[in-house]
Motif scaffolding. Sequence first.
Motif, PDB file in Angstrom:
ATOM      1  N   GLN A 120      22.805 -10.909 -49.072  1.00 38.36           N
ATOM      2  CA  GLN A 120      21.474 -10.411 -48.706  1.00 38.36           C
ATOM      3  C   GLN A 120      20.929 -11.148 -47.486  1.00 38.36           C
ATOM      4  O   GLN A 120      20.351 -10.536 -46.573  1.00 38.36           O
ATOM      5  N   LEU A 121      21.142 -12.455 -47.432  1.00 39.50           N
ATOM      6  CA  LEU A 121      20.662 -13.237 -46.296  1.00 39.50           C
ATOM      7  C   LEU A 121      21.385 -12.823 -45.015  1.00 39.50           C
ATOM      8  O   LEU A 121      20.778 -12.781 -43.935  1.00 39.50           O
ATOM      9  N   ALA A 122      22.666 -12.496 -45.121  1.00 41.97           N
ATOM     10  CA  ALA A 122      23.411 -12.035 -43.949  1.00 41.97           C
ATOM     11  C   ALA A 122      22.851 -10.701 -43.451  1.00 41.97           C
ATOM     12  O   ALA A 122      22.756 -10.464 -42.238  1.00 41.97           O
ATOM     13  N   GLN A 123      22.498  -9.823 -44.387  1.00 37.59           N
ATOM     14  CA  GLN A 123      21.874  -8.556 -43.991  1.00 37.59           C
ATOM     15  C   GLN A 123      20.558  -8.809 -43.273  1.00 37.59           C
ATOM     16  O   GLN A 123      20.238  -8.144 -42.279  1.00 37.59           O
ATOM     17  N   ILE A 124      19.793  -9.758 -43.777  1.00 35.00           N
ATOM     18  CA  ILE A 124      18.515 -10.103 -43.129  1.00 35.00           C
ATOM     19  C   ILE A 124      18.762 -10.629 -41.717  1.00 35.00           C
ATOM     20  O   ILE A 124      18.060 -10.268 -40.767  1.00 35.00           O
ATOM     21  N   ALA A 125      19.770 -11.486 -41.566  1.00 36.05           N
ATOM     22  CA  ALA A 125      20.078 -12.051 -40.247  1.00 36.05           C
ATOM     23  C   ALA A 125      20.527 -10.971 -39.269  1.00 36.05           C
ATOM     24  O   ALA A 125      20.430 -11.164 -38.045  1.00 36.05           O
ATOM     25  N   ASN A 126      21.006  -9.844 -39.784  1.00 38.44           N
ATOM     26  CA  ASN A 126      21.447  -8.733 -38.930  1.00 38.44           C
ATOM     27  C   ASN A 126      20.431  -7.589 -38.921  1.00 38.44           C
ATOM     28  O   ASN A 126      20.790  -6.438 -38.644  1.00 38.44           O
ATOM     29  N   GLN A 181      21.093 -18.417 -34.378  1.00 35.61           N
ATOM     30  CA  GLN A 181      21.596 -19.765 -34.607  1.00 35.61           C
ATOM     31  C   GLN A 181      20.449 -20.763 -34.734  1.00 35.61           C
ATOM     32  O   GLN A 181      20.536 -21.726 -35.505  1.00 35.61           O
ATOM     33  N   THR A 182      19.360 -20.517 -33.988  1.00 34.10           N
ATOM     34  CA  THR A 182      18.199 -21.401 -34.069  1.00 34.10           C
ATOM     35  C   THR A 182      17.527 -21.274 -35.431  1.00 34.10           C
ATOM     36  O   THR A 182      17.051 -22.275 -35.997  1.00 34.10           O
ATOM     37  N   VAL A 183      17.475 -20.070 -35.952  1.00 33.96           N
ATOM     38  CA  VAL A 183      16.787 -19.826 -37.220  1.00 33.96           C
ATOM     39  C   VAL A 183      17.627 -20.284 -38.409  1.00 33.96           C
ATOM     40  O   VAL A 183      17.116 -20.942 -39.332  1.00 33.96           O
ATOM     41  N   PHE A 184      18.934 -19.956 -38.414  1.00 34.20           N
ATOM     42  CA  PHE A 184      19.754 -20.175 -39.609  1.00 34.20           C
ATOM     43  C   PHE A 184      20.709 -21.364 -39.494  1.00 34.20           C
ATOM     44  O   PHE A 184      21.197 -21.850 -40.515  1.00 34.20           O
ATOM     45  N   GLY A 185      20.978 -21.824 -38.270  1.00 34.05           N
ATOM     46  CA  GLY A 185      21.843 -22.983 -38.110  1.00 34.05           C
ATOM     47  C   GLY A 185      23.179 -22.801 -38.804  1.00 34.05           C
ATOM     48  O   GLY A 185      23.826 -21.757 -38.687  1.00 34.05           O
ATOM     49  N   ASN A 186      23.598 -23.838 -39.561  1.00 39.69           N
ATOM     50  CA  ASN A 186      24.871 -23.768 -40.303  1.00 39.69           C
ATOM     51  C   ASN A 186      24.649 -23.371 -41.756  1.00 39.69           C
ATOM     52  O   ASN A 186      25.487 -23.654 -42.630  1.00 39.69           O
ATOM     53  N   LEU A 187      23.542 -22.719 -42.020  1.00 46.75           N
ATOM     54  CA  LEU A 187      23.147 -22.419 -43.397  1.00 46.75           C
ATOM     55  C   LEU A 187      24.182 -21.568 -44.124  1.00 46.75           C
ATOM     56  O   LEU A 187      24.479 -21.807 -45.306  1.00 46.75           O
ATOM     57  N   PHE A 188      24.762 -20.595 -43.435  1.00 47.30           N
ATOM     58  CA  PHE A 188      25.722 -19.727 -44.108  1.00 47.30           C
ATOM     59  C   PHE A 188      26.967 -20.506 -44.541  1.00 47.30           C
ATOM     60  O   PHE A 188      27.497 -20.284 -45.644  1.00 47.30           O
ATOM     61  N   ASP A 189      27.420 -21.411 -43.685  1.00 50.00           N
ATOM     62  CA  ASP A 189      28.587 -22.227 -44.064  1.00 50.00           C
ATOM     63  C   ASP A 189      28.292 -23.031 -45.319  1.00 50.00           C
ATOM     64  O   ASP A 189      29.127 -23.114 -46.242  1.00 50.00           O
ATOM     65  N   ARG A 190      27.119 -23.616 -45.382  1.00 53.37           N
ATOM     66  CA  ARG A 190      26.772 -24.460 -46.522  1.00 53.37           C
ATOM     67  C   ARG A 190      26.552 -23.628 -47.794  1.00 53.37           C
ATOM     68  O   ARG A 190      26.925 -24.052 -48.893  1.00 53.37           O
ATOM     69  N   LEU A 191      25.983 -22.442 -47.645  1.00 58.48           N
ATOM     70  CA  LEU A 191      25.770 -21.597 -48.826  1.00 58.48           C
ATOM     71  C   LEU A 191      27.090 -21.064 -49.372  1.00 58.48           C
ATOM     72  O   LEU A 191      27.272 -20.955 -50.594  1.00 58.48           O
ATOM     73  N   ARG A 220      13.772 -24.636 -41.182  1.00 55.66           N
ATOM     74  CA  ARG A 220      14.021 -23.881 -39.955  1.00 55.66           C
ATOM     75  C   ARG A 220      13.375 -22.495 -40.021  1.00 55.66           C
ATOM     76  O   ARG A 220      12.777 -22.023 -39.043  1.00 55.66           O
ATOM     77  N   VAL A 221      13.512 -21.853 -41.171  1.00 56.60           N
ATOM     78  CA  VAL A 221      12.938 -20.516 -41.316  1.00 56.60           C
ATOM     79  C   VAL A 221      11.415 -20.580 -41.240  1.00 56.60           C
ATOM     80  O   VAL A 221      10.771 -19.744 -40.583  1.00 56.60           O
ATOM     81  N   LEU A 222      10.833 -21.578 -41.879  1.00 57.68           N
ATOM     82  CA  LEU A 222       9.368 -21.701 -41.839  1.00 57.68           C
ATOM     83  C   LEU A 222       8.881 -22.039 -40.429  1.00 57.68           C
ATOM     84  O   LEU A 222       7.821 -21.559 -40.000  1.00 57.68           O
ATOM     85  N   THR A 223       9.637 -22.849 -39.715  1.00 57.67           N
ATOM     86  CA  THR A 223       9.283 -23.137 -38.317  1.00 57.67           C
ATOM     87  C   THR A 223       9.340 -21.872 -37.482  1.00 57.67           C
ATOM     88  O   THR A 223       8.475 -21.628 -36.624  1.00 57.67           O
ATOM     89  N   ALA A 224      10.353 -21.053 -37.721  1.00 53.66           N
ATOM     90  CA  ALA A 224      10.476 -19.780 -37.002  1.00 53.66           C
ATOM     91  C   ALA A 224       9.299 -18.859 -37.338  1.00 53.66           C
ATOM     92  O   ALA A 224       8.750 -18.182 -36.453  1.00 53.66           O
ATOM     93  N   ARG A 225       8.892 -18.834 -38.585  1.00 54.94           N
ATOM     94  CA  ARG A 225       7.746 -17.994 -38.977  1.00 54.94           C
ATOM     95  C   ARG A 225       6.471 -18.466 -38.286  1.00 54.94           C
ATOM     96  O   ARG A 225       5.638 -17.649 -37.861  1.00 54.94           O
ATOM     97  N   ALA A 226       6.307 -19.782 -38.165  1.00 57.17           N
ATOM     98  CA  ALA A 226       5.130 -20.307 -37.470  1.00 57.17           C
ATOM     99  C   ALA A 226       5.145 -19.892 -36.000  1.00 57.17           C
ATOM    100  O   ALA A 226       4.099 -19.537 -35.428  1.00 57.17           O
ATOM    101  N   GLU A 227       6.330 -19.911 -35.372  1.00 58.06           N
ATOM    102  CA  GLU A 227       6.452 -19.493 -33.975  1.00 58.06           C
ATOM    103  C   GLU A 227       6.105 -18.012 -33.829  1.00 58.06           C
ATOM    104  O   GLU A 227       5.407 -17.612 -32.888  1.00 58.06           O
ATOM    105  N   VAL A 228       6.608 -17.195 -34.743  1.00 55.77           N
ATOM    106  CA  VAL A 228       6.294 -15.761 -34.702  1.00 55.77           C
ATOM    107  C   VAL A 228       4.799 -15.541 -34.863  1.00 55.77           C
ATOM    108  O   VAL A 228       4.192 -14.730 -34.149  1.00 55.77           O
TER     109      VAL A 228
END
Length: 295
Positions: A120-126, A181-191, A220-228
Amino acid sequence: MRLSEQSRVQNQITYLTNAAERMDRVQRQLSTNRRIDRASDDPTGAALTMQYRQAIAFETQMRRNIAYGTAFLDTTEAALGSATEVLHRVRELTVQAANDTLGPTERQGIAREVNQLVEQLAQIANTTFGGVHIFSGHKTDTPAYLVTGTPPTQITWQNGTGQREIQISAGETVPINLIGQTVFGNLFDRLLALRDALQTGSPGAQINPYLADIDAGLDRVLTARAEVGARLNRLDATTSRSEATDTNLQELRAGIEDIDIADTIVRFTAAQNALQAALGAIGRTSNLTLLDFLR
């Protein structure tokens, strides 16, 4: 000086033509609500109104740009909001799985749910907006992440970089996209590593370190939301300024170009009366000759 009959008729025609043109001009102003219908009506005023119209058209285009940027950022905010919910659920499951009271079977059940959440997170990232992948930078027709395998064995960022900017005023542009990459970083690898560890029934001590990765991803996601949110506020403020500018320009244009209704009606009535009086006078005298005046 001798006036011929032909000269008298020509004078009458000229007078009637001028009177009709005056009435037609005022009537046209009433129908269009404009004092300046052609540049010859007022060359200086026509030049000024052209400038104002160009400025008004520019502000209108800027608001169209802002509307697009706002919709794009709203979509991004919705995606980030969904990502936040997914990560919170993954964190809950990870805390649960780190409890040593659970056995391998229970952890494998959690792994299945984590796998669904990762997909689901991958779908969101796309996520796309109007056919454009919002986290892919300038690679708008390429998904931000490539998902390999079912269930996923690898989720790879496809190097989509670059800021997509919109113009919002004469000298101001605003970026409307975020880089995946700025929003999710290496999150997918770790998950994916977390899922695999749960699948193999790893003990709680090996699951617990993944909490730090999830928390970093949430930050990272919350920082991105603040920027948006900050960009949306900027667009909203710019829209208000543009609307105020548009109102001022419209008033300036109207002050030069638009008619005074009451005054124009008075002038139309006067022109109409003058034309009718001329028609009456000419009609009464058109068949008269010199002998009629000598009687």
